[in-house]
Design an enzyme around this catalytic site. Structure first.
Site, PDB file in Angstrom:
ATOM      1  N   ARG A  88       0.800  -1.225   0.000  1.00 25.75           N
ATOM      2  CA  ARG A  88       0.000   0.000   0.000  1.00 25.75           C
ATOM      3  C   ARG A  88       0.833   1.275   0.000  1.00 25.75           C
ATOM      4  NH1 ARG A  88      -2.727  -3.878   1.784  1.00 25.75           N
ATOM      5  NH2 ARG A  88      -0.708  -4.364   2.681  1.00 25.75           N
ATOM      6  N   THR A  89       1.783   1.357   0.924  1.00 23.46           N
ATOM      7  CA  THR A  89       2.442   2.650   1.121  1.00 23.46           C
ATOM      8  C   THR A  89       3.256   3.028  -0.107  1.00 23.46           C
ATOM      9  OG1 THR A  89       2.544   2.077   3.451  1.00 23.46           O
ATOM     10  CG2 THR A  89       3.808   3.993   2.760  1.00 23.46           C
ATOM     11  N   LYS A 111      25.931  -2.830  -0.303  1.00 24.00           N
ATOM     12  CA  LYS A 111      27.401  -2.754  -0.283  1.00 24.00           C
ATOM     13  C   LYS A 111      27.890  -1.970   0.930  1.00 24.00           C
ATOM     14  CE  LYS A 111      27.150  -2.032  -5.252  1.00 24.00           C
ATOM     15  NZ  LYS A 111      27.359  -0.954  -6.223  1.00 24.00           N
ATOM     16  N   ARG A 158      10.950   4.043   3.666  1.00 21.84           N
ATOM     17  CA  ARG A 158      10.618   3.050   4.704  1.00 21.84           C
ATOM     18  C   ARG A 158      11.892   2.311   5.072  1.00 21.84           C
ATOM     19  NH1 ARG A 158       5.622  -1.066   4.641  1.00 21.84           N
ATOM     20  NH2 ARG A 158       4.655   0.900   5.228  1.00 21.84           N
ATOM     21  N   HIS A 175       4.526   5.731  11.686  1.00 20.09           N
ATOM     22  CA  HIS A 175       4.072   5.572  10.300  1.00 20.09           C
ATOM     23  C   HIS A 175       3.111   6.726  10.019  1.00 20.09           C
ATOM     24  CE1 HIS A 175       3.023   3.953   6.510  1.00 20.09           C
ATOM     25  NE2 HIS A 175       2.706   2.707   6.848  1.00 20.09           N
TER      26      HIS A 175
HETATM   27  N1   CP Z   1      -0.400  -0.149   5.865  1.00 20.97           N
HETATM   28  C1   CP Z   1       0.815  -0.340   5.302  1.00 20.97           C
HETATM   29  O1   CP Z   1       1.827   0.300   5.670  1.00 20.97           O
HETATM   30  O2   CP Z   1       0.821  -1.298   4.324  1.00 20.97           O
HETATM   31  P1   CP Z   1       2.108  -1.746   3.501  1.00 20.97           P
HETATM   32  O3   CP Z   1       3.071  -2.379   4.480  1.00 20.97           O
HETATM   33  O4   CP Z   1       1.612  -2.701   2.459  1.00 20.97           O
HETATM   34  O5   CP Z   1       2.730  -0.517   2.911  1.00 20.97           O
END
Ligand code: CP
Length: 304
Positions: free
Chosen positions: A51-52, A80, A101, A129
């Site tokens: 999703r993100t 590396k 991320r 998040h």
């Molecule tokens: N909700 C969320 O962060 O989903 P993903 O890990 O698929 O990005």
């Protein structure tokens, strides 16, 4: 130039502006279709995501911009030994904005301190998040029309659940929120969230292991997955993973206007039979995440 690492980096007024922009994009998508022409978003994902990452990329394409995507740390020079700081400096030469991320808490902050472009935290370990929280807030706003005076239940992995930590932080800036914290003993909310955010701000809260005993009180139920990737010990994961499974029977006592949220992915914690229930909001929440990320990109690029 500014970054968003924690949801508290955004004021209440800015959150409302993002919500208003997202709602406007939903109503007038064509108005925004070329607003980021010539701009590039780099998505640097050192941890898996559906999703993100893809909603950030869809967001930038729907604004007319382009995307540079690094979806696999193993195929980047991080493998590396290149540092997060150097990676951020390098990507600043190619892109206008970064969404990152990383499994290590604080890595997006390090990137922001070294980049010459805005950095958005797209999830750092078990910490924060903030853009999931933006999706959650738009969902709550569209379902309830307010943030004040809501009883919000968080259920599942409250220890490692970064989406839980960020949403509690965000809601702590509104009035009359009651937090209902439902988890196994081993996955209770960390004290830095419970004490610093809930207790120090004198919010009413309840802590329990029993979801059904509190179901009738809830306006929002925020379900979460027990995350295998955060456990050091597989046996502990297997023991705890099915602690809560939401089924239609467990909603017998729930309010008729309960809103059920989940950041997804789900494993077993919400029965697919719930998907048909009009109180299930988790797939709308996915879509709203794209619109809020569009609004955030516009704010950080100072396009609007
Ligand atoms: N909700 C969320 O962060 O989903 P993903 O890990 O698929 O990005």
């Amino acid at each position: 130039m500014r970054s968003v690492i924690n949801i508290l980096d955004l004021s209440v007024e800015e959150l409302q502006k993002l919500i208003d922009t997202a709602n406007n994009i939903i109503e007038n998508p064509k108005k925004y279709a070329h607003i980021c022409d010539g701009k590039k978003l780099a998505t640097l994902f050192f941890e898996p995501s559906t999703r993100t990452r893809l909603s950030f990329e869809a967001a930038m394409y729907e604004l007319g911009g382009n995307v540079l995507s690094m979806s696999d740390a193993g195929s980047s020079s991080a493998s590396k030994g290149e540092s997060v700081a150097d990676t951020a400096k390098v990507i600043s030469c190619y892109a206008d904005i970064i969404a990152m991320r990383h499994p290590k808490e604080g890595a997006p902050l390090v990137a922001a301190m070294n980049a010459d472009i805005p950095v958005i935290n797209a999830g750092d370990g078990g910490h924060n998040h903030p853009t999931q929280t933006l999706a959650d807030l738009l969902t709550i706003y569209r379902e309830k029309g307010r943030f004040d005076n809501l009883t919000v239940g968080f259920c599942g992995d409250l220890k490692f659940g970064r989406t839980v930590h960020s949403l509690i932080e965000a809601l702590s800036r509104y009035n009359g929120i009651k937090f209902v914290l439902i988890s196994p003993e081993e996955l209770k909310l960390p004290s830095y969230v419970k004490k610093d955010i809930i207790q120090n701000n004198n919010f009413e809260y309840v802590q329990t292991t029993d979801l059904e005993s509190v179901m009738s009180e809830l306006d929002i139920l925020y379900m979460t997955r027990v995350q295998r990737e955060r456990f050091f010990n597989e046996a502990d994961y297997l023991r705890l993973k099915d602690s809560y499974i939401l089924t239609p029977e467990k909603l017998n006592n729930a309010k008729k206007d309960l809103s059920i949220l989940h950041p997804l992915p789900r494993v077993n914690e919400i029965s697919i039979a719930i998907d048909k229930d009009e109180r299930a909001c988790y797939f709308k929440q996915v879509l709203y995440g794209k619109y809020m990320r569009m609004a955030l990109i516009l704010m950080l690029l100072e396009v609007l």
